[in-house]
Enzyme design. Structure first.
Site, short mmCIF file in Angstrom:
data_model
loop_
_atom_site.label_atom_id
_atom_site.label_comp_id
_atom_site.label_asym_id
_atom_site.label_seq_id
_atom_site.Cartn_x
_atom_site.Cartn_y
_atom_site.Cartn_z
N TYR A 1 27.77 44.47 74.69
CA TYR A 1 28.95 43.60 74.69
C TYR A 1 29.98 44.09 73.67
O TYR A 1 29.67 44.40 72.53
CB TYR A 1 28.57 42.16 74.36
CG TYR A 1 29.80 41.27 74.17
CD1 TYR A 1 30.56 40.88 75.25
CD2 TYR A 1 30.20 40.88 72.90
CE1 TYR A 1 31.70 40.11 75.09
CE2 TYR A 1 31.34 40.09 72.71
CZ TYR A 1 32.08 39.71 73.82
OH TYR A 1 33.21 38.96 73.65
N HIS B 1 45.70 39.19 73.61
CA HIS B 1 45.32 38.08 72.74
C HIS B 1 46.41 37.74 71.72
O HIS B 1 46.30 36.72 71.04
CB HIS B 1 44.02 38.41 72.01
CG HIS B 1 42.80 38.32 72.89
ND1 HIS B 1 42.74 38.86 74.15
CD2 HIS B 1 41.58 37.75 72.68
CE1 HIS B 1 41.54 38.62 74.66
NE2 HIS B 1 40.83 37.95 73.79
N ASN C 1 37.83 39.39 65.87
CA ASN C 1 36.73 38.43 65.95
C ASN C 1 36.32 38.04 64.53
O ASN C 1 35.45 38.66 63.93
CB ASN C 1 35.55 39.06 66.70
CG ASN C 1 34.85 38.09 67.62
OD1 ASN C 1 33.68 38.26 67.92
ND2 ASN C 1 35.53 37.07 68.08
N TYR D 1 43.38 -0.50 38.67
CA TYR D 1 42.49 0.60 39.06
C TYR D 1 43.19 1.96 39.04
O TYR D 1 42.57 2.98 38.73
CB TYR D 1 41.93 0.36 40.46
CG TYR D 1 40.93 -0.77 40.58
CD1 TYR D 1 40.57 -1.54 39.48
CD2 TYR D 1 40.34 -1.06 41.80
CE1 TYR D 1 39.65 -2.57 39.59
CE2 TYR D 1 39.42 -2.10 41.93
CZ TYR D 1 39.08 -2.85 40.82
OH TYR D 1 38.17 -3.87 40.94
N ARG E 1 42.84 2.78 35.35
CA ARG E 1 41.48 2.69 34.81
C ARG E 1 40.50 3.60 35.55
O ARG E 1 39.54 4.13 34.95
CB ARG E 1 41.01 1.22 34.91
CG ARG E 1 39.76 0.96 34.12
CD ARG E 1 39.19 -0.44 34.23
NE ARG E 1 39.96 -1.43 34.94
CZ ARG E 1 39.39 -2.46 35.57
NH1 ARG E 1 38.07 -2.59 35.61
NH2 ARG E 1 40.13 -3.35 36.18
N PHE F 1 31.38 34.08 64.19
CA PHE F 1 32.83 33.85 64.30
C PHE F 1 33.18 32.38 64.34
O PHE F 1 34.36 32.01 64.27
CB PHE F 1 33.36 34.51 65.57
CG PHE F 1 32.56 34.15 66.80
CD1 PHE F 1 32.59 32.88 67.33
CD2 PHE F 1 31.74 35.09 67.40
CE1 PHE F 1 31.84 32.54 68.44
CE2 PHE F 1 30.98 34.77 68.51
CZ PHE F 1 31.03 33.49 69.04
N GLU G 1 32.93 29.60 76.10
CA GLU G 1 33.12 29.20 74.71
C GLU G 1 33.36 27.70 74.70
O GLU G 1 34.50 27.22 74.67
CB GLU G 1 34.28 30.01 74.12
CG GLU G 1 33.97 31.51 74.15
CD GLU G 1 35.19 32.40 73.98
OE1 GLU G 1 36.28 31.88 73.69
OE2 GLU G 1 35.04 33.62 74.17
#
Length: 508
Positions: free
Chosen positions: A52, A82, A194, A277, A280, A326, A411
């Protein structure tokens, strides 16, 4: 010169490279590991083994075998297809951090990329050739694919860069520095994109600013305590130790240090028995934010030195494993945690602002106005702080709880970590402005009380602040004051001021 090994990069070193122009180089041992990994990839190609990312398609196309003659085309097509990020570009410092982090990750020797590609990434860092990388478009799993593709385009002479104050074609900038584009070989395109470097780089810059803001918030809060004649007893060491959180103990210790010689603080029962608060509980609230920031720092420094691409190469290529490093979930959760932690610094700050300006809650002039009624003073600055705090509440919604499947359901769970890191950075900018407003109000309140009675630390801080924002003698355009002071709070000058106080914690 900072030497990258793939295993030892720290936030302090990142700060030196990104803000102090420190150069970097690769360790010889790490380059040897990268070369060894590359040789394994070349054996796989020559033996025509099906692996792959080396000789297959990507994502849902992982079962499509690619002929050896098209391996180079495969990598270039991957980068171009991409590179579809959208929106405004990341700040230059963030993009530079991405390049640095990608080089460091590849030096671990699990990615199968040629040393010459790593050298070119280092060239970009040292010569300040910074890729133009759109902020939007990453799902935060399968890595930050879109952002890192825009980074990778620069290596092949495509895309755009920031160079010497200008935005220009990448090829032009490379040529000006005597650098040639690189032709990507098998697996190299995938190895470059990646990874989690976009969310991590954005997280690093966010963290560095958030850490400084956390320090600033304590010093500004100390000035507010003086402006309101706050009760110092609540910060006593035994109170903090009785609960046991180190960060709470440390926060209270710093505030005691800031106020050690103040004549404006009071003792329990002197003016009132208890403070609200927002005064404090500063050690408890700010201390909890420090706990979160410590967690974020730990996760960032792990991720900065992590192999986050896929597949990874082990045992001289005998094992090439498709895993899931990834996936950005560890950083996504850390960024969401940072969002909440930093937003809280503004939440409590805005309440202190209200106590400084509301005549029903103090004995100061209403809204710190020099002529109440005729002049509104700080009235609308509190509105602005409230607006920023409210905006932060929407930005603080965790991005990591969302997931949308991609790549035809291959995915099917993603982190949205890059969205989380971007929103965290937006929150930090809002928080800084809220703290600037608190500082403006606190300085004014201390003037009414008597600057000469302030502690030596807060008086020094007050005097530095007054160099940027003058006293409120009459109404003016306060927007300018807020922005000027916020910008000052972001400067290196202030981090040096922190060092002058002999604080041991953190990057500053």
């Amino acid at each position: 010169m900072i030497t990258l090994t793939g295993n030892s990069l720290t936030l302090k070193q990142m700060k030196e490279v990104l803000f102090n122009e420190q150069n970097v180089c690769a360790s010889e041992k790490s380059m040897e590991a990268a070369q060894k990994s590359r040789e394994a990839v070349e054996r796989i190609v020559s033996e025509k083994r099906v692996v792959y990312g080396i000789n297959t398609g990507f994502g849902k196309f992982s079962d499509v075998l690619i002929d050896q003659e098209h391996v180079q085309d495969l990598q270039l097509n991957l980068i171009r297809s991409h590179a579809c990020g959208v929106g405004e570009p990341f700040p230059e410092v963030v993009a530079k951090a991405m390049v640095l982090l990608r080089a460091n990750a590849l030096l671990k020797g699990y990615s199968g990329i040629r040393p010459v590609v790593i050298e070119r990434l280092i060239n970009l860092v040292n010569k300040n050739i910074t890729p133009v990388i759109p902020q939007q478009g990453s799902l935060g799993a399968s890595g930050d694919l879109a952002p890192l593709s825009h980074l990778a385009l620069v290596l092949v002479g495509e895309g755009e860069v920031f160079y010497k104050g200008n935005r220009m074609d990448a090829l032009t900038a490379l040529q000006l520095e005597g650098l040639s584009p690189i032709t990507l070989e098998a697996k190299e395109g995938l190895a470059l994109i990646n990874g989690t470097q976009a969310m991590t780089a954005m997280g690093v810059i966010g963290y560095l600013e958030a850490e400084l803001l956390a320090y600033e918030s304590e010093l500004i809060a100390s000035m507010t305590i003086e402006g309101l004649n706050g009760i110092i007893d609540a910060f006593a060491e035994e109170v903090q130790v009785a609960r046991g959180y180190k960060q709470q103990i440390d926060t209270a210790a710093r505030i005691r240090q800031y106020l050690s010689d103040s004549l404006l603080t009071t003792m329990q029962g002197e003016l009132r028995v208890q403070d609200a608060y927002s005064l404090r509980c500063i050690p408890q609230v700010h201390g909890a934010s420090w706990q979160a920031l410590d967690y974020v720092k730990e996760k960032l420094e792990i991720e900065m030195n992590a192999a986050t691409d896929n597949p990874l190469i082990f045992d001289d290529g005998e094992k090439v494993i498709s895993g899931g490093n990834f996936h950005g979930q560890p950083i996504a959760l850390a960024m969401d945690f940072m969002k909440i932690a930093v937003a809280e610094l503004a939440n409590i700050s805005e309440r202190r602002i209200e106590r400084l300006i509301n005549p029903q809650l103090n004995d100061l002039p209403p809204f710190l106005s020099p002529q109440p009624g005729l002049q509104s003073g700080a009235m609308i600055m509190q509105y602005v702080a409230a607006s920023l705090v409210s905006e932060n509440k929407t930005l603080a919604h965790p991005a990591s709880v969302d997931s949308i499947p991609s790549s035809a359901n291959q995915e099917d769970h993603v982190s949205m970590g890059t969205i989380a890191s971007r929103h965290a950075y937006q929150i930090i900018q809002n928080v800084r402005r809220v703290l600037a407003i608190e500082m403006i109000c606190a300085m004014q309140a201390c003037e009414f009380r008597g600057v000469e009675k302030m502690s030596s630390h807060t008086k020094n801080f007050y005097e530095k602040g007054r160099q940027h924002v003058s006293s409120i003698k009459q109404d003016r355009i306060f927007s300018k004051d807020i922005e000027v002071l916020a910008e000052w709070l972001k400067t290196i000058e202030f981090s040096q001021f922190i060092k002058d106080l002999s604080l041991e914690k953190g990057t500053y």
